[in-house]
Write a protein that holds these residues in place. Structure first.
Motif, PDB file in Angstrom:
ATOM      1  N   GLU A  36      68.094  45.670 -54.244  1.00 37.85           N
ATOM      2  CA  GLU A  36      69.020  44.715 -54.858  1.00 37.85           C
ATOM      3  C   GLU A  36      70.428  44.866 -54.293  1.00 37.85           C
ATOM      4  O   GLU A  36      71.166  43.888 -54.193  1.00 37.85           O
ATOM      5  CB  GLU A  36      69.007  44.903 -56.382  1.00 37.85           C
ATOM      6  CG  GLU A  36      67.710  44.389 -57.001  1.00 37.85           C
ATOM      7  CD  GLU A  36      67.520  44.834 -58.432  1.00 37.85           C
ATOM      8  OE1 GLU A  36      66.827  44.120 -59.179  1.00 37.85           O
ATOM      9  OE2 GLU A  36      68.045  45.904 -58.800  1.00 37.85           O
ATOM     10  N   LEU A  37      70.792  46.069 -53.919  1.00 34.94           N
ATOM     11  CA  LEU A  37      72.078  46.281 -53.248  1.00 34.94           C
ATOM     12  C   LEU A  37      72.100  45.513 -51.923  1.00 34.94           C
ATOM     13  O   LEU A  37      73.102  44.871 -51.576  1.00 34.94           O
ATOM     14  CB  LEU A  37      72.295  47.774 -52.998  1.00 34.94           C
ATOM     15  CG  LEU A  37      73.597  48.168 -52.299  1.00 34.94           C
ATOM     16  CD1 LEU A  37      74.802  47.792 -53.145  1.00 34.94           C
ATOM     17  CD2 LEU A  37      73.598  49.672 -51.995  1.00 34.94           C
ATOM     18  N   GLU A  38      70.984  45.533 -51.219  1.00 32.55           N
ATOM     19  CA  GLU A  38      70.872  44.802 -49.963  1.00 32.55           C
ATOM     20  C   GLU A  38      70.944  43.291 -50.202  1.00 32.55           C
ATOM     21  O   GLU A  38      71.614  42.568 -49.457  1.00 32.55           O
ATOM     22  CB  GLU A  38      69.547  45.156 -49.276  1.00 32.55           C
ATOM     23  CG  GLU A  38      69.349  44.474 -47.926  1.00 32.55           C
ATOM     24  CD  GLU A  38      68.006  44.827 -47.303  1.00 32.55           C
ATOM     25  OE1 GLU A  38      67.650  44.193 -46.288  1.00 32.55           O
ATOM     26  OE2 GLU A  38      67.305  45.710 -47.830  1.00 32.55           O
ATOM     27  N   ILE A  39      70.269  42.814 -51.245  1.00 28.21           N
ATOM     28  CA  ILE A  39      70.292  41.384 -51.591  1.00 28.21           C
ATOM     29  C   ILE A  39      71.723  40.929 -51.862  1.00 28.21           C
ATOM     30  O   ILE A  39      72.166  39.874 -51.389  1.00 28.21           O
ATOM     31  CB  ILE A  39      69.396  41.107 -52.818  1.00 28.21           C
ATOM     32  CG1 ILE A  39      67.920  41.213 -52.428  1.00 28.21           C
ATOM     33  CG2 ILE A  39      69.685  39.733 -53.414  1.00 28.21           C
ATOM     34  CD1 ILE A  39      66.971  41.140 -53.610  1.00 28.21           C
ATOM     35  N   ALA A  40      72.472  41.737 -52.617  1.00 29.36           N
ATOM     36  CA  ALA A  40      73.864  41.393 -52.946  1.00 29.36           C
ATOM     37  C   ALA A  40      74.715  41.324 -51.682  1.00 29.36           C
ATOM     38  O   ALA A  40      75.514  40.394 -51.506  1.00 29.36           O
ATOM     39  CB  ALA A  40      74.437  42.416 -53.925  1.00 29.36           C
ATOM     40  N   GLY A  41      74.521  42.280 -50.789  1.00 29.25           N
ATOM     41  CA  GLY A  41      75.313  42.304 -49.555  1.00 29.25           C
ATOM     42  C   GLY A  41      75.044  41.099 -48.672  1.00 29.25           C
ATOM     43  O   GLY A  41      75.973  40.461 -48.156  1.00 29.25           O
TER      44      GLY A  41
END
Length: 506
Positions: free
Chosen positions: A198-203
């Motif tokens: 999810e951190l990757e999705i946000a970025g």
């Protein structure tokens, strides 16, 4: 009494939607506890392609001892007795269809008219946990934190309203204030909510933003993710110096989830979210933070072939161009375009704040329109208008404009929109008081005269008594100002205006 009506079934299966979130698990657990207490043979289940994988949900199930079971999907799935779907609607794409002798639905999403025997759908409530909490209270089932039920319901509400930032219905606010819960456990659950994926999705989502320079808004289309991630992205986006308003959204299996933020007084995030979801879902929240959901089927019916990014870009521009801004303290009215009206002698409720709490006490007046924070003063009164709206007034102006009648105030007889009875919350003790219990009946003196005209375009009025938040007027509503004070400018809804004012014929 909806839950009691279902007690005639001895075998009850409560089904969460596939890939259940915290709200589905919590509301399902609330129903499980209720029917278990009634001696029923009750199970809490979910199905679908995947079992629960998110760390916060696994921890929620384990730490709160939620007895949810996974049923692997297969053809002609069936259970004995009654099936209750919670946080979803039977027959929809986000829940595996299971046959039963009878089916009930408890949900807060857009009503899709499920073909079931029993249905309790409260569109506009922020979470299904709120609905279940309210139903349990109505049925005399006390929600304590025994069996961790209170903590589960509180966390369900917290997550489904994007950490309370999309909390706009007063019933949700009552639940937030009233549910007994384990604060330390909530803190633990809050801090295991974001995965590396999810951190990757946000970025990635932030890198692909679009920006409207003329209107100062940002737009981001995210990959499917937990609704809280949308809030994280929108909070970050609003910190950009040139972005005053932003919208972040993604598409799920059954619709479009969106998060809205605003840092300027000219844009109410709650109202913008409602505008974006109009007739296709529901939206709302706070003045600066809000969210919403659009039903996929309704979107496709209303905008066939339209890509979501094109829709949101167009709707955002429409919103900004839709309204005229009126700052009452500087407004120069052209009364030649307005007619003269007198206020009708309709009964209203008026409560003196010192009858409720002592001078100096901080209070929150909770209404369907939102919360209003005040400090009790000697000359402070609160009016309940004919549509159930609530606003403060000083004693001098009250006595000049209204007179008290020697008759009790009856809320249901004096309002045309009985949706939520306004309350007063003592912000020190947390105790709530019904405003109607302290109200007395008043009527206009007959001396109140206004100039008014119907609106041909939407308007946002920053009134003389609140220059930070505006009154919204839609086409057909009336812009009004008092004849004795041209800067006392306000909006009156179309349906209310004809009841409360009469034209003065020259």
């Amino acid at each position: 009494m909806f839950l009691k009506e279902l007690e005639k079934y001895d075998d009850i299966t409560i089904q969460c939607h596939d890939n259940p979130d915290a709200d589905a698990l919590a509301s399902g657990y609330g129903l499980y506890c209720y029917y278990k207490d009634k001696g029923k043979n009750v199970k809490l289940i979910y199905s679908g392609k995947n079992q629960i994988q998110k760390s916060n949900l696994l921890m929620m199930v384990e730490k709160l001892s939620i007895p949810v079971e996974y049923m692997e999907p297969k053809e002609d799935m069936a259970v004995k007795g009654l099936l209750i779907t919670t946080d979803c609607q039977y027959g929809q794409g986000n829940v595996t269809k299971i046959h039963a002798d009878a089916v009930a639905v408890i949900d807060h999403h857009q009503d899709c008219k499920p073909d079931v025997k029993y249905s309790y759908i409260q569109t506009g409530i922020g979470s299904c946990s709120t609905i279940v909490w309210n139903l349990l209270n109505e049925h005399g089932f006390e929600v304590t934190d025994e069996e961790h039920l209170g903590t589960a319901l509180y966390y369900g509400l917290y997550t489904d309203t994007n950490q309370f930032s999309e909390l706009f219905n007063p019933v949700d606010k009552d639940a937030m204030d009233g549910i007994v819960h384990d604060k330390s456990m909530i803190t633990v659950l809050k801090n295991c909510n974001l995965s590396l994926r999810e951190l990757e999705i946000a970025g990635i989502a932030i890198l692909r933003y679009t920006y409207n320079e003329e209107l100062g808004f940002g737009l981001v289309h995210s990959q499917p993710c937990d609704p809280n991630i949308l809030g994280l992205i929108s909070d970050f986006l609003l910190q950009v110096d040139k972005i005053d308003t932003c919208l972040v959204y993604n598409e799920t299996t059954d619709g479009i989830k969106l998060s809205v933020r605003s840092c300027i007084r000219e844009v109410n995030a709650s109202e913008l979210a409602e505008f974006l979801c109009e007739d296709m879902g529901s939206g709302g929240g706070h003045f600066d933070k809000a969210g919403g959901f659009i039903n996929q089927k309704k979107f496709e019916e209303s905008y066939p072939g339209v890509h979501t990014e094109a829709y949101f870009n167009s709707k955002m521009m429409e919103y900004f161009e839709k309204y005229e801004l009126v700052y009452a303290s500087k407004y120069e009215a052209d009364i030649s375009t307005m007619k003269l009206y007198m206020k009708n002698k309709l009964p209203i409720g008026v409560a003196k704040m010192t009858d409720v709490l002592p001078v100096g006490m901080p209070i929150t007046v909770r209404t369907m329109e939102g919360d209003m924070d005040l400090i009790v003063e000697d000359d402070l009164y609160v009016i309940i208008g004919v549509k159930g709206e609530v606003y403060p007034i000083r004693e001098e102006k009250l006595n000049r404009t209204y007179k008290m009648l020697d008759k009790p105030y009856v809320y249901k007889e004096c309002v045309i929109r009985d949706v939520y009875v306004p309350t007063i919350k003592n912000r020190v003790t947390g105790k709530n008081h019904l405003l109607t219990e302290y109200a007395k009946t008043y009527v206009p003196t007959g001396d109140t005269m206004i100039y008014a005209r119907p609106l041909t375009k939407g308007v946002k009025v920053f009134t003389a008594w609140d220059q930070e938040r505006y009154m919204l007027g839609k086409e057909g509503d009336y812009l009004a100002l008092r004849t004795d004070d041209y800067h006392d400018v306000y909006v009156v809804e179309k349906e209310v205006f004809g009841i409360t004012y009469s034209e003065v014929k020259e």
